[in-house]
Design a protein around this motif. Structure first.
Motif, short mmCIF file in Angstrom:
data_model
loop_
_atom_site.label_atom_id
_atom_site.label_comp_id
_atom_site.label_asym_id
_atom_site.label_seq_id
_atom_site.Cartn_x
_atom_site.Cartn_y
_atom_site.Cartn_z
N ALA A 1 -1.07 0.60 2.36
CA ALA A 1 -1.34 -0.48 2.34
C ALA A 1 -2.94 -1.24 2.23
N ARG A 2 -3.32 -0.51 2.26
CA ARG A 2 -4.83 -0.38 2.20
C ARG A 2 -5.57 -0.07 0.56
N GLN A 3 -4.62 1.06 -0.47
CA GLN A 3 -4.89 1.60 -1.66
C GLN A 3 -5.28 0.76 -2.25
N MET A 4 -6.18 0.43 -3.45
CA MET A 4 -6.86 0.47 -3.89
C MET A 4 -6.30 0.05 -5.26
N PHE A 5 -5.40 1.23 -5.54
CA PHE A 5 -4.77 1.39 -6.89
C PHE A 5 -3.41 0.37 -7.13
N TRP A 6 -3.62 -0.56 -8.49
CA TRP A 6 -2.26 -1.27 -8.36
C TRP A 6 -2.02 -0.68 -9.34
N THR A 7 -1.97 -0.26 -10.31
CA THR A 7 -1.39 -0.24 -11.49
C THR A 7 -0.07 0.95 -12.08
N ARG A 8 0.41 0.90 -10.31
CA ARG A 8 2.02 2.01 -10.62
C ARG A 8 2.80 1.42 -10.12
N LEU A 9 3.11 1.55 -9.01
CA LEU A 9 4.16 1.00 -8.30
C LEU A 9 3.87 -0.26 -8.29
N LEU A 10 3.05 -1.27 -7.56
CA LEU A 10 2.80 -2.39 -7.26
C LEU A 10 3.03 -2.64 -8.40
N SER A 11 2.72 -2.85 -9.65
CA SER A 11 2.92 -3.25 -10.81
C SER A 11 3.91 -4.40 -11.11
N GLY A 12 5.03 -3.28 -10.87
CA GLY A 12 6.19 -3.53 -10.57
C GLY A 12 6.58 -4.63 -9.74
N PHE A 13 6.21 -5.13 -8.92
CA PHE A 13 6.97 -6.13 -7.91
C PHE A 13 6.40 -7.08 -7.89
N PRO A 14 6.50 -8.79 -7.35
CA PRO A 14 6.12 -10.02 -7.40
C PRO A 14 5.16 -9.89 -6.71
N PRO A 15 3.96 -10.44 -6.21
CA PRO A 15 3.29 -10.63 -5.17
C PRO A 15 3.51 -11.48 -3.60
N GLN A 16 4.82 -11.66 -3.73
CA GLN A 16 5.57 -11.64 -2.03
C GLN A 16 5.54 -10.19 -2.03
N VAL A 17 5.88 -9.87 -2.38
CA VAL A 17 6.12 -7.90 -2.34
C VAL A 17 5.43 -7.38 -1.80
N ARG A 18 5.54 -6.96 -0.20
CA ARG A 18 4.20 -6.20 0.12
C ARG A 18 4.67 -4.76 -0.22
N VAL A 19 3.64 -4.38 -0.58
CA VAL A 19 3.96 -2.58 -1.55
C VAL A 19 2.23 -1.68 -0.50
N ALA A 20 2.95 -0.86 -0.17
CA ALA A 20 1.65 0.43 0.55
C ALA A 20 2.43 1.98 0.08
N ALA A 21 1.55 2.10 -0.63
CA ALA A 21 1.02 3.24 -1.38
C ALA A 21 0.17 4.31 -1.50
N LYS A 22 0.82 5.63 -1.75
CA LYS A 22 -0.48 6.64 -2.47
C LYS A 22 -0.46 7.10 -3.61
N THR A 23 -1.41 6.98 -4.23
CA THR A 23 -0.84 7.64 -5.89
C THR A 23 -1.45 9.77 -5.39
N GLY A 24 -0.81 10.38 -6.44
CA GLY A 24 -0.86 11.41 -7.50
C GLY A 24 -1.88 11.69 -8.19
N THR A 25 -2.72 12.11 -9.12
CA THR A 25 -3.16 12.47 -10.06
C THR A 25 -3.28 13.89 -10.85
N LEU A 26 -2.52 14.35 -11.67
CA LEU A 26 -3.04 15.66 -12.61
C LEU A 26 -3.14 14.94 -13.86
N PRO A 27 -4.14 15.83 -14.89
CA PRO A 27 -3.85 15.77 -15.85
C PRO A 27 -2.64 15.80 -16.64
N GLY A 28 -1.93 14.30 -17.19
CA GLY A 28 -0.58 14.62 -17.92
C GLY A 28 0.29 14.83 -16.58
N LEU A 29 -0.26 14.24 -14.80
CA LEU A 29 0.91 14.05 -14.19
C LEU A 29 0.77 12.17 -13.60
#
Length: 297
Positions: free
Chosen positions: A218-246
């Protein structure tokens, strides 16, 4: 058509608009109802594997097998690049639990590598098997991923790799082992949501260990992926993964009414552009669409 494919048309349309292929799975943590597209395709999971690292750390801490306040020193030879301690100019001393925090909050590769060394890299495949994740294959940690990339392009160090990598054509980049699910750490969208559901139901270890993982995610700082799709009242806890093109993210959306939904999205762009905010936002849109479908079932 299986229920996991029920929402496929809408999800495919979302990703077609931004020119990516995607594997998606979303499941109601408490009922098991699910939707998605290609949820059983083997995919590279990149830094999403850090959920397993932190889970094993939490399990060992709760069991008294290690002291979470134990000190670790990050030295120049430990730095792997990326965010967090890798950017420090000097040695950094911190606790194991702070390594776990940096691993989750900013996907710190160096912190994850040191934490993996401490909990034991050979333990993670056993953990995956214990949790019923037979297609989740752990082939080393961040250091092994980096070393495989160096080997594949013939680079001797990070500086030489950066120079050589920038000149590689897309097809040569995609041929690197790090992009091949058979030769790097990989899983399926369905297995990743199973892992998350087990954590959220306190079934992936002692309840205190599962709670620790949930708090760190829940303390992940990145917000542009899953979190961006939900309204503020929905708590989203997530983990990113990134490689070129992925573009990858897995997490759980928790609604005020108690609904809990585990989501995994693996998007593969047709072009290896480093930054694609449109792809990230599409991931959030697709996650919300999948959860909306589950809430209507």
């Amino acid at each position: 058509m299986s229920r996991a494919d029920y929402r496929g048309g809408v999800l495919e349309e979302i990703f077609d608009r931004v020119g990516v292929d995607a594997c998606v799975h979303a499941v109601d943590v408490d009922t098991g109802r699910d939707v998605g597209i290609r949820p059983d395709e083997q995919v590279v999971i990149a830094s999403v594997f850090k959920i397993l690292v932190v889970l094993e750390f939490a399990r060992q801490a709760v069991a008294g097998q290690l002291d979470p306040t134990e000190r670790a020193v990050v030295r120049a030879a430990d730095r792997l690049g990326g965010w967090g301690t890798a950017g420090c100019a000097d040695d950094v001393e911190l606790s194991l639990r702070d390594l776990a925090y940096f691993t989750m909050s900013v996907s710190d590769n160096t912190a994850a590598d040191l934490l993996l060394r401490r909990v034991g890299p050979d333990v993670l495949p056993l953990l995956a098997a214990e949790l019923g994740l037979p297609r989740t294959r752990v082939m080393g940690g961040p250091r092994q991923v980096l070393e495989s990339m160096f080997d594949d392009v013939g680079a001797r160090d990070a500086a030489e790799f950066a120079h050589m990598f920038a000149a590689l054509p897309d097809e040569r980049v995609r041929a690197l082992r790090v992009f091949d699910p058979e030769h790097t750490t990989s899983s399926t969208a369905r297995e990743i949501t199973r892992l998350l559901a087990l954590i959220w139901r306190d079934e992936a270890g002692p309840p205190a260990a599962c709670a620790m993982v949930r708090d760190l995610m829940a303390r992940q700082m990145f917000w542009t992926r899953l979190l961006s799709g939900f309204p503020p009242q929905v708590r989203v806890a997530a983990k990113t993964g990134t490689l070129p093109g992925l573009h990858i993210e897995a997490g759980v959306a928790e609604y005020p009414d108690g609904g809990r939904y585990a989501i995994a999205v693996f998007a593969r762009a047709k072009r290896l552009t480093a930054r694609r905010i449109d792809v990230d936002l599409a991931m959030g849109e697709a996650a919300r669409a999948a959860v909306d479908q589950l809430r209507r079932l």
